[in-house]
Write a protein that holds these residues in place. Structure first.
Motif, PDB file in Angstrom:
ATOM      1  N   SER A  44      -0.242 133.586  22.202  1.00  0.00           N
ATOM      2  CA  SER A  44       1.094 133.317  22.694  1.00  0.00           C
ATOM      3  C   SER A  44       1.225 132.106  22.747  1.00  0.00           C
ATOM      4  O   SER A  44       0.700 131.474  24.243  1.00  0.00           O
ATOM      5  N   ILE A  45       2.107 131.802  22.598  1.00  0.00           N
ATOM      6  CA  ILE A  45       2.988 130.719  22.828  1.00  0.00           C
ATOM      7  C   ILE A  45       4.365 130.339  23.412  1.00  0.00           C
ATOM      8  O   ILE A  45       5.422 131.591  22.651  1.00  0.00           O
ATOM      9  N   THR A  46       4.249 130.374  24.452  1.00  0.00           N
ATOM     10  CA  THR A  46       5.724 130.014  25.439  1.00  0.00           C
ATOM     11  C   THR A  46       7.096 129.081  25.236  1.00  0.00           C
ATOM     12  O   THR A  46       6.127 127.762  24.333  1.00  0.00           O
ATOM     13  N   ALA A  48       7.593 126.457  26.835  1.00  0.00           N
ATOM     14  CA  ALA A  48       7.348 125.380  27.413  1.00  0.00           C
ATOM     15  C   ALA A  48       6.200 125.008  26.435  1.00  0.00           C
ATOM     16  O   ALA A  48       5.794 123.516  26.842  1.00  0.00           O
ATOM     17  N   ASP A  49       5.399 125.782  26.128  1.00  0.00           N
ATOM     18  CA  ASP A  49       4.108 125.338  25.707  1.00  0.00           C
ATOM     19  C   ASP A  49       4.940 124.327  24.155  1.00  0.00           C
ATOM     20  O   ASP A  49       3.656 123.308  23.362  1.00  0.00           O
ATOM     21  N   THR A  50       5.607 124.335  23.871  1.00  0.00           N
ATOM     22  CA  THR A  50       5.874 123.436  22.746  1.00  0.00           C
ATOM     23  C   THR A  50       6.481 121.743  23.129  1.00  0.00           C
ATOM     24  O   THR A  50       7.440 121.251  22.696  1.00  0.00           O
ATOM     25  N   HIS A  51       7.333 121.728  24.340  1.00  0.00           N
ATOM     26  CA  HIS A  51       7.838 120.636  24.868  1.00  0.00           C
ATOM     27  C   HIS A  51       6.661 119.950  25.392  1.00  0.00           C
ATOM     28  O   HIS A  51       5.615 120.288  25.573  1.00  0.00           O
ATOM     29  N   TYR A  52       6.928 118.283  26.101  1.00  0.00           N
ATOM     30  CA  TYR A  52       6.616 117.306  26.509  1.00  0.00           C
ATOM     31  C   TYR A  52       5.606 117.822  27.800  1.00  0.00           C
ATOM     32  O   TYR A  52       5.813 118.324  28.493  1.00  0.00           O
ATOM     33  N   GLN A  53       4.415 117.955  27.976  1.00  0.00           N
ATOM     34  CA  GLN A  53       3.969 118.296  28.942  1.00  0.00           C
ATOM     35  C   GLN A  53       3.331 116.974  29.921  1.00  0.00           C
ATOM     36  O   GLN A  53       3.675 116.213  29.393  1.00  0.00           O
ATOM     37  N   GLU A  54       3.206 117.061  30.801  1.00  0.00           N
ATOM     38  CA  GLU A  54       2.770 115.776  31.986  1.00  0.00           C
ATOM     39  C   GLU A  54       1.657 114.838  31.782  1.00  0.00           C
ATOM     40  O   GLU A  54       1.300 115.230  30.844  1.00  0.00           O
ATOM     41  N   LEU A  55       1.630 113.442  32.368  1.00  0.00           N
ATOM     42  CA  LEU A  55       1.225 112.471  31.182  1.00  0.00           C
ATOM     43  C   LEU A  55      -0.274 112.811  31.850  1.00  0.00           C
ATOM     44  O   LEU A  55      -0.948 112.198  30.815  1.00  0.00           O
ATOM     45  N   ALA A  56      -0.950 112.786  32.786  1.00  0.00           N
ATOM     46  CA  ALA A  56      -1.846 113.543  33.278  1.00  0.00           C
ATOM     47  C   ALA A  56      -2.844 114.296  31.950  1.00  0.00           C
ATOM     48  O   ALA A  56      -4.068 115.474  32.329  1.00  0.00           O
ATOM     49  N   GLY A  57      -2.128 115.289  31.509  1.00  0.00           N
ATOM     50  CA  GLY A  57      -1.847 116.471  31.029  1.00  0.00           C
ATOM     51  C   GLY A  57      -1.164 118.300  31.810  1.00  0.00           C
ATOM     52  O   GLY A  57      -0.949 118.207  32.579  1.00  0.00           O
ATOM     53  N   SER A  58      -1.190 119.388  31.131  1.00  0.00           N
ATOM     54  CA  SER A  58      -0.649 119.973  31.568  1.00  0.00           C
ATOM     55  C   SER A  58      -2.020 120.798  32.927  1.00  0.00           C
ATOM     56  O   SER A  58      -2.023 120.768  32.392  1.00  0.00           O
ATOM     57  N   PRO A  59      -0.415 120.930  33.730  1.00  0.00           N
ATOM     58  CA  PRO A  59      -0.506 121.572  34.872  1.00  0.00           C
ATOM     59  C   PRO A  59      -1.722 122.908  34.471  1.00  0.00           C
ATOM     60  O   PRO A  59      -2.904 123.032  35.333  1.00  0.00           O
ATOM     61  N   SER A  60      -1.924 123.250  33.323  1.00  0.00           N
ATOM     62  CA  SER A  60      -2.378 124.736  33.202  1.00  0.00           C
ATOM     63  C   SER A  60      -4.027 124.413  32.920  1.00  0.00           C
ATOM     64  O   SER A  60      -4.606 125.229  33.286  1.00  0.00           O
ATOM     65  N   LEU A  61      -3.745 123.415  32.097  1.00  0.00           N
ATOM     66  CA  LEU A  61      -4.249 122.884  31.411  1.00  0.00           C
ATOM     67  C   LEU A  61      -5.642 122.519  32.536  1.00  0.00           C
ATOM     68  O   LEU A  61      -7.187 122.016  32.657  1.00  0.00           O
ATOM     69  N   ARG A  62      -4.928 121.298  33.114  1.00  0.00           N
ATOM     70  CA  ARG A  62      -6.095 120.627  34.252  1.00  0.00           C
ATOM     71  C   ARG A  62      -6.647 122.012  35.080  1.00  0.00           C
ATOM     72  O   ARG A  62      -7.625 121.572  35.698  1.00  0.00           O
ATOM     73  N   GLN A 265      -3.620 121.533  23.542  1.00  0.00           N
ATOM     74  CA  GLN A 265      -3.938 121.986  25.506  1.00  0.00           C
ATOM     75  C   GLN A 265      -4.232 123.501  26.099  1.00  0.00           C
ATOM     76  O   GLN A 265      -4.956 123.544  26.294  1.00  0.00           O
ATOM     77  N   VAL A 266      -2.887 124.020  25.032  1.00  0.00           N
ATOM     78  CA  VAL A 266      -3.085 125.618  25.152  1.00  0.00           C
ATOM     79  C   VAL A 266      -4.409 126.782  24.474  1.00  0.00           C
ATOM     80  O   VAL A 266      -4.792 127.102  25.373  1.00  0.00           O
TER      81      VAL A 266
END
Length: 376
Positions: A44-46, A48-62, A265-266
């Motif tokens: 399931s890809i939203t 938001a998952d197709t756009h730029y993430q934070e430079l530190a990595g997506s908050p959900s992955l971190r 990342q997802v």
């Protein structure tokens, strides 16, 4: 034609048993059947998952990584804000070298060490590696004394000590006492301690002690990645853990050019969030790695080929000093790719790293061929 072109043109397989065997690349080929259903399943890809993430990595992955690393690797509470997700563990090493060193500054690394560290720490940063040679007479045992001697004898300003734990190429686990002693020496001299723990879960004998269990410090920086423990080397995803806000800011700045894709990342977030699957897969991975190690050492012993016992990693160190084989001869006559110890900054020739996390028939065939060359 170079070594890799030759292997690509004529690779060993069950259908091509006379082909070249590559036991020189530290990749885990034992786990794809566990990974395939997860990597190929619908996801399931939203938007938001197709756009730029934070430079530190997506908050959900971190957030997922913080829980995973705290439980599995660093063995201490992990704040997601202390993590920076990067395109591989090598990038994390380079980020730290850029952040800590001016051109010409030194980083002490116990030797032998993985040759990729050279490029990561010095290739673009123009920092300098100061090897801390370990003694083959005691199996290259890591000591704080060897590290401190390298610090004191360096002819350039030293900024950090970098350690591969577990060791690559030796496959050694380091105990708590040794790691605490090295941290004490490093911090006593006002230096930073970089610890690459990318093989933390690739352990087949004993238990891993993470430097995450040392007293919290803004001078201790830990690295882990998916390449080895999850056999996902081609996905190029590593993570840097640091409590130092300046280092973290520098890492995030450099991450602009070294960020894994949002889709990757997802996928990895969902993979490590499934704790039952992780539990089962890591248990199976350890069982298979132990079986591969046992098969390899049994075959080496039967062939009369000496080696250093290992406890972790995907490899062991062959001691072929009495045979004095030329690496080129091993490749051309045995059609076998092994990495010579000189690539790992082992001064004395005759050492070779053999990577065994692959098809058992490839390993046993390779050892038979190697024995024939050595006897000749």
């Amino acid at each position: 034609m170079n070594v890799f072109e030759a292997m690509a043109e004529d690779p060993w397989s069950l259908d091509n048993p006379s082909g070249y065997i590559n036991l020189g690349t530290a990749e885990n080929h034992l786990l794809f059947d566990l990974l395939e259903p997860r990597l190929t399943a619908p996801r399931s890809i939203t938007a938001a998952d197709t756009h730029y993430q934070e430079l530190a990595g997506s908050p959900s992955l971190r957030t997922a990584l913080a829980a995973f690393l705290a439980r599995r690797v660093f063995q201490t509470e992990v704040d997601p804000d202390d993590l920076v997700v990067l395109a591989g563990a090598g990038v994390a090493l380079e980020v730290l070298a850029f952040a800590l060193c001016e051109p010409g500054d030194g980083i002490v690394v116990p030797a032998p060490y993985f040759s990729g560290v050279d490029g990561a720490l010095t290739g673009r940063t123009r920092a300098v590696i100061i090897p801390a040679p370990l003694d083959p007479a005691n199996g290259f045992a890591l000591t704080a004394e060897a590290v401190e001697q390298a610090i004191l004898q360096a002819d350039v300003p030293v900024r950090a000590v970098a350690l591969l734990s577990p060791s690559n190429p030796l496959g050694h686990l380091y105990d708590e006492q040794t790691l605490r002693a090295i941290a004490e020496v490093t911090l006593k001299h006002g230096l930073h301690l970089i610890v690459d723990e990318i093989y933390a879960l690739s352990v087949h004998h004993g238990e891993f002690f993470s430097c995450g269990q040392l007293a919290p410090s803004d001078r201790i920086h830990l690295i882990w990645g998916f390449a080895k423990d999850f056999a996902l080397s081609g996905y190029k995803v590593g993570v840097l853990h640091t409590r130092n806000p300046d280092i973290r800011a520098a890492a995030q700045s450099q991450a602009r050019l070294a960020t894994p894709s949002s889709d990757t990342q997802v996928l990895l977030r969902d993979l490590i969030s499934d704790e039952p699957w992780v539990d089962s897969s890591l248990k199976t991975a350890r069982t298979r790695l132990l079986a591969a190690y046992d098969l390899t050492t049994t075959a080496l012993t039967a062939a009369g080929i000496p080696y250093l016992p290992a406890q972790a990693g995907l490899f062991l160190y062959l001691d072929l000093r009495t045979f004095e084989p030329e690496p080129a001869r091993i490749f051309t006559e045995a059609k076998l790719n092994l990495t010579p110890g000189t690539s790992f900054h082992t001064a004395e020739p005759g050492w070779f790293r053999l990577c065994y996390a692959t098809h058992p028939a490839a390993v046993t065939t390779a050892i038979t061929r190697l024995a024939a060359v050595l006897e000749g």
